[in-house]
Design an enzyme around this catalytic site. Structure first.
Site, PDB file in Angstrom:
ATOM      1  N   ASP A 197       1.603 -18.225  19.127  1.00 38.95           N
ATOM      2  CA  ASP A 197       1.861 -17.316  20.273  1.00 38.95           C
ATOM      3  C   ASP A 197       1.923 -18.302  21.503  1.00 38.95           C
ATOM      4  O   ASP A 197       0.998 -19.131  21.747  1.00 38.95           O
ATOM      5  CB  ASP A 197       0.598 -16.527  19.975  1.00 38.95           C
ATOM      6  CG  ASP A 197       0.454 -15.512  21.380  1.00 38.95           C
ATOM      7  OD1 ASP A 197       1.353 -15.255  22.003  1.00 38.95           O
ATOM      8  OD2 ASP A 197      -0.449 -14.663  21.200  1.00 38.95           O
ATOM      9  N   HIS A 371      -3.676 -11.437  24.851  1.00 41.25           N
ATOM     10  CA  HIS A 371      -3.183 -12.706  24.437  1.00 41.25           C
ATOM     11  C   HIS A 371      -3.928 -14.048  25.091  1.00 41.25           C
ATOM     12  O   HIS A 371      -4.248 -13.705  26.049  1.00 41.25           O
ATOM     13  CB  HIS A 371      -1.555 -12.761  24.668  1.00 41.25           C
ATOM     14  CG  HIS A 371      -0.603 -11.844  23.715  1.00 41.25           C
ATOM     15  ND1 HIS A 371      -0.233 -12.209  22.702  1.00 41.25           N
ATOM     16  CD2 HIS A 371      -0.733 -10.549  24.047  1.00 41.25           C
ATOM     17  CE1 HIS A 371       0.388 -11.435  22.210  1.00 41.25           C
ATOM     18  NE2 HIS A 371       0.260 -10.465  22.812  1.00 41.25           N
TER      19      HIS A 371
END
Lengths: 556, 556
Positions: A197, A371
């Site tokens: 990610d 995130h």
């Protein structure tokens, strides 16, 4: 016997160089594994398109070889394309995920009538299992939905680590803190490739803990004199859990407004991820008579989506909920790029109705991202010490920043792998290299049609949207070519004031041209071109607009 | 003789509850003054619309009474509607502004062939003058274009202060620091009404000085090994000035790419606002042979506008400039809400071509806003101590935040005036109150047409954009109603794969229905409805799409 060459292929079907439709294929010999099958929400210019899904041709052509689909977590950009994929595969496939993940997937597959194609298998975090040549381990990580996992795939060519969406939340609300030791152990084993990610790499430092939201929300609910309306993503079970807990603390009952949110709360409560005391969550009707100070409403629409509950509440158009002056609305989300305008319009409209609206960043800490920021991404690189790193879940500039970061932590420049959608990344015990491309890309879903909206269709929609359409109808004698009727020139989506004069002039000019034309058998192409040329140039010279001109020639 | 009642009317024609098309009317007795006449850039959903301008009906109907137009500064959202207004007024009007402001307006009016309607009058900062009952003073303020001004209007009902766009830059690059003493003096005189910019009130603290950009840019240009490409708003003369100065410092020559930027630099240099040493700014062709380290390119496209120079450079589609690996691109701007996607796409594409791209907030201080943050807005309130305050240049939520701020500084709650577009705000020596509405709103400009795009046209464009158009053509005998030809069913912007089968089935079903119909004189409405019903329901049941269905019935 010659030693067989060990080669794995890693093929991203989406999620690289773009945000959304995350999906990766892993191929070794005759075995295929898929990790995630997500959707992407269309940009504005994809007129009329409901969803974008990966082009699954490569795996559909090899459907019998697909061992399983592994799901990192139950967000639409990781699971939303499953129904379309299963329909195309047309066979039953094992789908693995942590328990809440498969729990949230189930009703969605049911709605699409494809549950029969899914063998849903809940995995407990530490468990390891084999799928053909692949050894699989789900490693729990923190994210905005519980039971999010990274996936470790051990294979004859080495260990690959797929982060899924993650952050390092040291004080998570609905899970245990990240097991950094386990990550270091996996690093000690030797990681060949880290697929990470990278969507939040442009933010320095670390993403704040979900815990800060608890404090902020608690203060807001404590102080609010009237009703509190909280909106967040329907899938943000962690945020919903916090809101419900805080409501209970201050003796507020909670109504949930918005179908997807109700469904997710049901599933999460049933599977034990939400501990809801009796009589705290009730139907909205039960709260109609309740004092405002005892009411909390949880609602969808944190992105200002025009048909969402919150947007309709803001417009005064919701069947149940109306804003009462004194209401406090908490927008516990930030806009996904592209949604800034719809969400600010919703905030404005809520305020026009007398609500006090709290939103980030004006009110801090009412939302945190799920995130990892730059320093967390760095920490993961340092724990795992991969031989190769490949940024996923990001746009190109984010991949570029990730490359810089990976190099800073010691990954050699030429071992940071950039893959675009459909690229075949070949992994051997010796190294990693590019090996061509497979068919891949975007498939557009519009209504019931999957793939029916092509580039030509989109170009036409764009043209129609820009200046509208002008239709010029004539009837001609099939044999003599004589003009029997028309031209009748009409328009839609063109201009109102002044249009009739332009169109009438166009019809008259067309009529003269067609009557001058030597009589004879009808040449369809000639007539078409003539109509387009004459009308197009007249309209452009008078208006500087270029509507789509559609000649309708009827032969009698 | 009864004492005549003193009443002024303040009518915002735009810029309140919205960003853009700033324009205010001030009326006293027979005299009208306008402050600013700006455009708004259309949201995506205004398909095909080029610009949005205020509905000027109220002032056009009173054209002979308009004394003058006062311009705060030369940004499009304050001056862009002037050409359309002048055309509608059809008479010569004095237009006042500081010298660069009128200098930048002039070529725009010339392009629109309306210069003959403008009597452009440059005002020096401290000068005061009278226009009928109004005493006018331009007070220079800092903003991102030099010669920005606040305007003080003294009138029989009191003093009104219009901020225009401003910030308090203590170390401005192209002007003297704000004259806080002058503002305090005006406050001492007594200010009846402050109309204040509020667009950046959601940001706490103060907006950084333009000076921080000087340092950041200097460092970047100093370190860059290759060419430096800087993009900013074409109107940001201050930023352009800094870039050119820094280029000179490091022996780089500068090429300007983008027509509006070239034009603005010409005007600013001619009027003495840009001091360009000889041979520093040169045509791009002259730099083709120059070493990369000696080149700077200034270009438009800081918002990723698809037809802008930078966007075309990023796509590899610019006639002059191609990215060379090693280029450094500096995005010295932040996205206007709604432009986030186009600008990030441009950054991605520049990186794909090998450029190093520096953009905010990842690289700090390469852009600062030209607008006052919360503490600066507070400072102005405290300096002027107005009896009434009215937020302008902001969306509704920003107006709400401004109200909170004004109240904090001592303006009573009921003396913060909220006006929507077209509201008449009546100002008397005794107080300020609402007094109805005048005709006002948005007029859409598309090509050469002004106002031709109506809500109906937009609705049709939206419908066409969503699912395309299906045309069903038939020819019938005028007297018997007999079907002579067709139905021919065609589509554009509908779906590709699968469409022909749906359309063929539709045509067949239509044919059966029309042939069953009792023969007789043609009823046009009946046929139309029949065609729409039959095709519409078949298409919807098979595709869940609702294209626009256009029957074309030709009578022979």
């Amino acid at each position: 016997m010659a030693k067989e060459k060990k080669v794995a292929k890693l093929i991203p079907l989406g999620g690289v160089g773009e945000i959304g439709k995350n999906s990766l294929l892993l191929e070794y010999g005759n075995d295929l594994l898929m990790i995630d099958a997500g959707v992407m929400f269309p940009e504005e210019e994809l007129h009329g398109v409901d969803l974008v899904i990966p082009d699954f041709s490569y795996v559909v052509e090899r459907a019998d070889r697909l061992r399983a689909i592994l799901i990192t977590h139950a967000h639409e950009d990781h699971v939303g394309a499953l129904p379309y994929l299963l329909k195309q595969l047309g066979r039953k496939v094992p789908i693995y995920g942590l328990p809440l993940t498969v729990g949230l997937i189930e009703p969605k597959l049911h709605e699409h009538h494809v549950l029969r194609y899914a063998d849903l298998i809940g995995v407990s975090g530490p468990e390891r299992f084999s799928l053909g040549p692949f050894g699989i381990e789900f490693v729990p990580v923190s994210h905005s939905v519980p039971d999010s996992a990274a996936i470790v795939v051990r294979s004859p060519v080495g260990t690959m680590f797929f982060t899924g969406d993650f952050k390092f939340d040291q004080m998570p609300v609905a899970s245990t803190p990240p097991d950094l030791n386990r990550l270091r152990e996996i690093g000690d084993e030797g990681v060949k490739l880290l697929c990470s990610d990278c969507v939040r790499i442009e933010r320095p430092g670390v993403t704040p803990s979900e815990r800060v939201v608890t404090e902020a929300l608690d203060g807001i609910v404590h102080d609010a004199k009237g009703r509190v309306i909280v909106t967040t993503f329907a899938s943000n079970i962690i945020r919903l859990r916090q809101a419900i807990e805080i409501a209970g603390r201050y003796h507020r009952r909670v109504a949930v407004v918005g179908r997807s949110m109700e469904q997710n709360i049901d599933v999460a409560a049933r599977l034990g991820y939400l501990d809801i005391p009796e009589n705290v969550v009730v139907p909205f009707e039960d709260l109609k008579q309740a004092p405002s100070r005892e009411v909390m409403i949880l609602t969808t629409g944190s992105q200002g989506e025009p048909t969402s509950a919150l947007s309709r509440i803001a417009m005064g158009d919701h069947p149940l909920v109306r804003i009462i002056p004194g209401d406090t609305v908490v927008i516990s989300a930030t806009p996904i790029p592209g949604n800034e305008e719809t969400i600010t319009r919703t905030i404005d409209n809520l305020m026009r109705r007398g609500a006090s609206v709290l939103y980030p960043p004006v009110v801090p800490n009412i939302h945190v991202s799920g995130h990892a920021s730059r320093d967390e991404l760095r920490a993961l690189l340092e724990l795992l010490r991969p031989a190769y790193a490949m940024p996923v879940h990001g746009e190109y500039r984010q991949m570029v920043h990730y490359k810089g970061l990976a190099v800073e932590t010691g990954v050699p420049q030429d071992r940071v792998v950039f893959a675009e959608v459909g690229d075949v990344v070949q992994v051997t015990p010796e190294g990693i290299s590019h090996d061509g491309k497979v068919r891949a890309g975007s498939v557009l879903v519009d209504g019931l049609t999957v793939g029916g909206v092509t580039q030509v269709v989109l170009r036409d929609r764009r043209h129609l949207a820009e200046d509208g359409v002008v239709i010029a109808a004539i009837a001609v004698d099939r044999e003599t070519g004589e003009l029997l009727s028309g031209p009748d020139v009409t328009a839609r989506g063109f201009i109102a004031a002044g249009a009739s004069s332009v169109l009438e002039q166009g019809a008259a000019r067309l009529k003269r041209a067609l009557e001058r034309r030597p009589v004879g058998e009808v040449e369809y192409g000639y007539l078409n071109r003539k109509i387009k040329d004459i009308l197009g140039s007249l309209i452009f010279s008078q208006t500087r607009l270029r509507p789509m001109i559609l000649p309708v020639v009827t032969e009698i």
